[in-house]
Write an enzyme that holds these catalytic residues in place. Structure first.
Site, PDB file in Angstrom:
ATOM      1  N   GLU A   1      27.135  52.120 127.916  1.00 12.54           N
ATOM      2  CA  GLU A   1      27.457  53.223 127.012  1.00 12.54           C
ATOM      3  C   GLU A   1      28.291  52.685 125.855  1.00 12.54           C
ATOM      4  O   GLU A   1      28.882  51.598 125.950  1.00 12.54           O
ATOM      5  CB  GLU A   1      28.218  54.325 127.750  1.00 12.54           C
TER       6      GLU A   1
ATOM      7  N   LYS B   1      27.712  57.910 138.084  1.00 13.84           N
ATOM      8  CA  LYS B   1      28.120  58.256 136.728  1.00 13.84           C
ATOM      9  C   LYS B   1      26.921  58.579 135.847  1.00 13.84           C
ATOM     10  O   LYS B   1      27.013  59.398 134.926  1.00 13.84           O
ATOM     11  CB  LYS B   1      28.947  57.119 136.135  1.00 13.84           C
TER      12      LYS B   1
ATOM     13  N   GLU C   1      33.443  60.816 133.481  1.00  7.24           N
ATOM     14  CA  GLU C   1      32.953  60.971 134.849  1.00  7.24           C
ATOM     15  C   GLU C   1      33.788  62.015 135.571  1.00  7.24           C
ATOM     16  O   GLU C   1      34.837  62.447 135.085  1.00  7.24           O
ATOM     17  CB  GLU C   1      33.046  59.644 135.609  1.00  7.24           C
TER      18      GLU C   1
ATOM     19  N   HIS D   1      40.592  47.612 133.233  1.00  8.54           N
ATOM     20  CA  HIS D   1      40.069  48.973 133.369  1.00  8.54           C
ATOM     21  C   HIS D   1      40.625  49.681 134.597  1.00  8.54           C
ATOM     22  O   HIS D   1      40.085  50.693 135.030  1.00  8.54           O
ATOM     23  CB  HIS D   1      38.535  48.970 133.407  1.00  8.54           C
TER      24      HIS D   1
ATOM     25  N   ASN E   1      35.568  62.324 139.301  1.00 13.32           N
ATOM     26  CA  ASN E   1      35.911  61.687 140.573  1.00 13.32           C
ATOM     27  C   ASN E   1      36.051  62.769 141.633  1.00 13.32           C
ATOM     28  O   ASN E   1      36.927  63.638 141.530  1.00 13.32           O
ATOM     29  CB  ASN E   1      37.216  60.899 140.450  1.00 13.32           C
TER      30      ASN E   1
ATOM     31  N   GLU F   1      37.395  63.074 134.051  1.00 11.77           N
ATOM     32  CA  GLU F   1      37.979  62.065 133.174  1.00 11.77           C
ATOM     33  C   GLU F   1      37.297  62.058 131.806  1.00 11.77           C
ATOM     34  O   GLU F   1      36.077  62.219 131.702  1.00 11.77           O
ATOM     35  CB  GLU F   1      37.886  60.679 133.815  1.00 11.77           C
TER      36      GLU F   1
ATOM     37  N   ARG G   1      37.365  63.219 144.422  1.00 10.73           N
ATOM     38  CA  ARG G   1      38.407  62.852 145.385  1.00 10.73           C
ATOM     39  C   ARG G   1      39.767  63.036 144.729  1.00 10.73           C
ATOM     40  O   ARG G   1      39.863  63.314 143.536  1.00 10.73           O
ATOM     41  CB  ARG G   1      38.248  61.387 145.806  1.00 10.73           C
TER      42      ARG G   1
END
Length: 620
Positions: free
Chosen positions: A183, A116, A270, A218, A272, A258, A274
Site C-alpha cells: 500500500e 488486512k 486495520e 513499526h 485489531n 487503527e 483483540r
C-alpha cells in the site's frame, strides 16, 4: 457466570489478565512453555499446564494443546490475551466447540478483520495491485497478525522483490501465513487508533483515541490517550468510522481500529480484533478495567447506553530489553532488579532474578502515568523512568526518558518517522563522571572488611578500572586512618559502604546507590563494567569478523553464499531470528568471504563468530 479462566498467553499479558480475574474472584489457569516453567505468570496462576517445547510454534501457537489444557484444568472460559492466537478464528471456534466460553469477538468477526486485505475491502479500500516507480515509497505488510512483523518500507522499486520475500518469510514464521500486500506509504503521518467495546445487545462504545506514533521497526514504543491535537471534526470522523467497522462484522468485545492521520485526513489501516498492549492508557483516562468489561460482555451483560467520560491524560512507555544504539538488538540475561517509583502503574511479567530469554518479545514492562494534563503526565513518566532501578540486560530506558523530553514530543509534533530523524541524538551515551569513583569506593569498602584497609605506612593509591559507555575509566583512592579518600580534585568522601556512597563535589552532596552483579556495577542509573587488572590477550578477533549481535537462531543464509565468494559492503549475508524478529547481518566491507560458520537452524550465542570478510585492498 464465568468462574475459571485460562489465559492462552504468557508474560505481562497473562499477569495483567490474572490481576483482574483475582479482583473478580475468578480462578486462573496459566499455560507455559518449558522456558517459562518458572515465569511470573506461571507462578502466580492458581493452576498451570505445561506446553512441551520452547518455540512459540511448539507451544503458545498450538491451539489444540491450549484447549486440551483448559479442559484438563476445569476452566470454563479462555481469554486469548493479545498476540499469538488472539486473532485466530479457528482457535476461537475450537474453544467454542469444546463447550468453553470465548472471551473475545465472534470467529466470523475475527475472520473478516484478521486479514488486512479483507478488512480494507470491507471498508471500501484496495491494496496496490501493480507497483511502479511513481508509487514509491510503499509499505509492504503482512495480511495476518500485527506487531510490525512482516512490515517493510520500500523506497526504491528495485528493492521491492527482495523485501517482499523477506516479509513473506517473517510473516510465515510469526503467524503461519505468508500473505503480504503493498500500500502507499504516507510520509509524516501519525498513528492514531480508537478503542471500541461492543456487547451482544447492539451497543458499541468508542473510548476515545490513542496516539501511537513513536515506533521502532513499526512496533509501538510510546502511546498516549487521548491523541493530542485532533480537531473535533476529525475525532468525530474517527469515531464514526470505528463504529461502522464494528457494526459491519457484528463485533462483540474489545477491539481497536487503527488509522494513519496526515494533513487532517484519516486513512484506515486495520482493525485489531483483540485488546491492545497500550490499553492501560485508555483505562486510566476513562476509569475502567477493559479486561473486566470483556469478561462481563462474554457473560452476556449489557453495556450502559453511553460510555464513561474521560478525565485527564495518560502516557505509556514500553520498556524493552534491547539496545537502540545497535539497531534495536534484543538483549538477554538475568533481570536482577526492576523497580519504578510509586505513583506510576507498572505492568510486567518479570520479577527480580528472572531470566530474559531469546524465544519471545523483548518487552520487560509497560510504565503508565496519569495526570490532569498531558504536560504533567509526560513529566511524571519521564521522572519515574529516570529514577527507576533497572539492573540486568541493556534496555531502552534512556531512550524513553529522552523521547519524553524531546521538543517534538512535548509539543505534540511527533509522527511515525520520529526515531528515523532523532535516533542518534536520543542514543548518545548517558554517563555520570563520578559513577566510576563511587563504584571503586564501594568496592574498596567491601574489600577492607576482609583484610584490606588502612596501613600504618604510606602506600600506593588503590586503582580500579571500569568500562562506561564504551570508554575505559581509571580511578584512584586511598585508605587512611580517617577512612577512604578520593584522589580527585574538589571531591570529599562523606560516606562509603558497599551499597551507598555519598560524595561532596564542589560543595554539593550527591548520593550514589551501588549494586553489583558479577562484573556489572550499577551506580544510580549508570551501568559500568569492572575491568580486570590485566586485559585478556585472547579477546581480540580477526579484522572483518562478523559476530552475532544477539543470541538467536540462524534462519537463513544468502542464496549461493560460500567461502571464497566476493561480497559488497552492506550486502546481506545471513539472517538471525531473536525475540520474534528477524535481524539482517551484512558484510562490513567489500572483499572476500574467507570463512562462513553459520548454517540455517544453528543456535548462536551473542559474540559467536558467524563469518569473516577479508576487506579488499583499495586500488591505487
Amino acid at each position: 457466570m464465568i468462574t475459571s479462566v485460562l489465559v492462552a498467553n504468557r508474560g505481562e499479558i497473562a499477569c495483567r489478565i490474572f490481576r483482574t480475574c483475582r479482583e473478580l474472584g475468578i480462578r486462573t489457569v496459566a499455560v507455559h512453555s518449558d522456558p517459562d516453567e518458572n515465569a511470573l505468570h506461571t507462578r502466580t496462576a492458581d493452576a498451570a499446564v505445561r506446553l512441551p517445547g520452547g518455540a512459540p510454534s511448539q507451544t503458545y501457537l498450538r491451539g489444540e494443546l491450549i484447549v486440551k489444557a483448559a479442559l484438563a484444568a476445569d476452566a470454563d472460559a479462555v481469554h486469548p490475551g493479545y498476540g499469538f492466537l488472539s486473532e485466530n478464528a479457528d482457535f476461537a471456534r475450537s474453544v467454542l466447540d469444546a463447550g468453553l466460553t470465548w472471551i473475545g469477538p465472534p470467529p466470523e468477526a475475527i475472520e473478516a478483520m484478521a486479514s488486512k486485505t479483507r478488512a480494507k475491502k470491507l471498508m471500501g479500500l484496495e491494496p496496490l495491485a501493480q507497483v511502479t516507480a511513481d508509487d514509491m515509497p510503499v509499505l509492504v505488510k503482512a495480511a495476518a497478525g500485527g506487531g510490525g512483523r512482516g512490515m517493510r518500507i520500500v523506497r526504491e522499486l528495485d528493492q521491492l522483490e527482495a523485501e517482499l520475500t523477506a516479509a513473506r518469510a517473517e510473516a510465515r514464521g510469526a503467524f503461519g501465513d505468508d500473505e503480504v500486500f503493498v500500500e502507499p506509504y504516507v510520509e509524516g503521518g501519525r498513528h492514531v487508533e480508537v478503542q471500541i467495546l461492543a456487547d451482544t445487545h447492539g451497543t458499541v462504545w468508542t473510548l476515545g483515541t490513542r496516539d501511537c506514533s513513536l515506533q521502532r521497526r513499526h512496533q509501538k514504543v510510546m502511546e498516549e490517550a487521548p491523541a493530542p491535537g485532533l480537531g473535533a471534526e476529525l475525532r468525530a470522523s474517527l469515531d464514526e468510522l470505528s463504529v461502522r467497522a464494528a457494526r459491519a462484522v457484528d463485533y462483540v468485545g474489545a477491539g481497536t481500529v487503527e488509522f494513519l492521520v496526515a494533513g487532517g485526513t484519516a486513512h484506515f489501516l486495520e482493525m485489531n480484533t483483540r485488546l491492545q498492549v497500550e490499553h492501560p492508557v485508555t483505562e486510566a483516562v476513562f476509569g475502567v478495567d477493559l479486561v473486566a468489561l470483556q469478561i462481563r460482555v462474554a457473560e452476556g451483560a449489557a453495556l450502559d447506553t453511553d460510555p464513561p467520560r474521560a478525565h485527564g491524560h495518560a502516557v505509556e512507555a514500553r520498556l524493552y530489553a534491547e539496545d537502540p544504539a545497535r539497531g534495536w538488538a534484543p538483549q538477554t540475561g538475568t533481570l536482577h532488579r526492576l523497580s519504578v517509583p510509586n505513583g506510576v502503574r507498572l505492568d510486567t511479567g518479570y520479577t527480580d532474578g528472572d531470566p530474559i530469554g531469546v524465544h519471545y518479545d523483548p518487552m520487560l514492562a509497560k510504565a503508565v502515568a496519569h495526570a490532569p494534563t498531558r504536560a504533567e503526565a509526560v513529566r511524571k513518566l519521564a521522572g519515574a523512568l529516570e529514577r527507576a532501578a533497572i539492573h540486568g540486560p541493556v534496555t531502552n530506558r534512556d531512550l524513553l526518558v529522552r523521547s519524553l523530553r524531546h521538543p517534538e514530543f512535548t509539543e505534540a509534533r511527533m509522527d511515525t518517522g520520529f526515531y528515523e530523524r532523532h535516533l542518534d541524538e536520543l542514543t548518545a551515551p548517558v554517563t555520570d563522571p563520578y559513577a566510576p569513583l563511587a563504584a571503586a569506593l564501594a568496592d574498596a569498602h567491601g574489600r577492607s572488611r576482609f583484610g584490606g584497609g588502612w596501613r600504618n605506612l604510606p602506600s600506593q593509591p588503590g586503582t580500579k578500572r571500569y568500562l562506561m559507555a564504551g570508554e575505559e575509566h581509571e580511578v584512584r583512592y586511598r585508605h587512611t586512618r580517617d577512612g577512604l579518600t578520593a584522589e580527585a580534585e574538589d571531591v570529599t568522601v562523606v560516606h562509603a559502604d558497599t551499597g551507598r556512597v555519598v560524595l561532596e563535589i564542589a560543595g554539593v552532596r550527591r548520593t550514589f546507590e551501588i549494586s553489583r552483579h558479577g562484573d556489572q556495577v550499577y551506580v544510580n542509573t549508570t551501568t559500568l563494567t569492572a575491568l580486570p587488572r590485566f586485559p585478556d590477550p585472547t579477546a581480540d578477533r580477526a579484522p572483518g569478523s562478523l559476530l552475532a549481535p544477539m543470541p538467536g537462531t540462524v534462519v537463513r543464509v544468502a542464496e549461493g553464499l560460500a567461502e571464497g565468494a566476493k561480497v559488497e559492503a552492506g550486502q546481506p549475508l545471513l539472517w538471525l531470528e531473536a525475540m520474534k524478529m528477524e535481524h539482517r547481518v551484512a558484510a562490513p566491507a567489500s572483499g572476500t568471504l574467507t570463512a562462513l560458520h553459520a548454517v540455517p537452524g544453528q543456535q548462536v550465542e551473542v559474540g559467536a563468530l558467524l563469518a569473516v570478510v577479508h576487506e579488499e585492498e583499495p586500488q591505487p
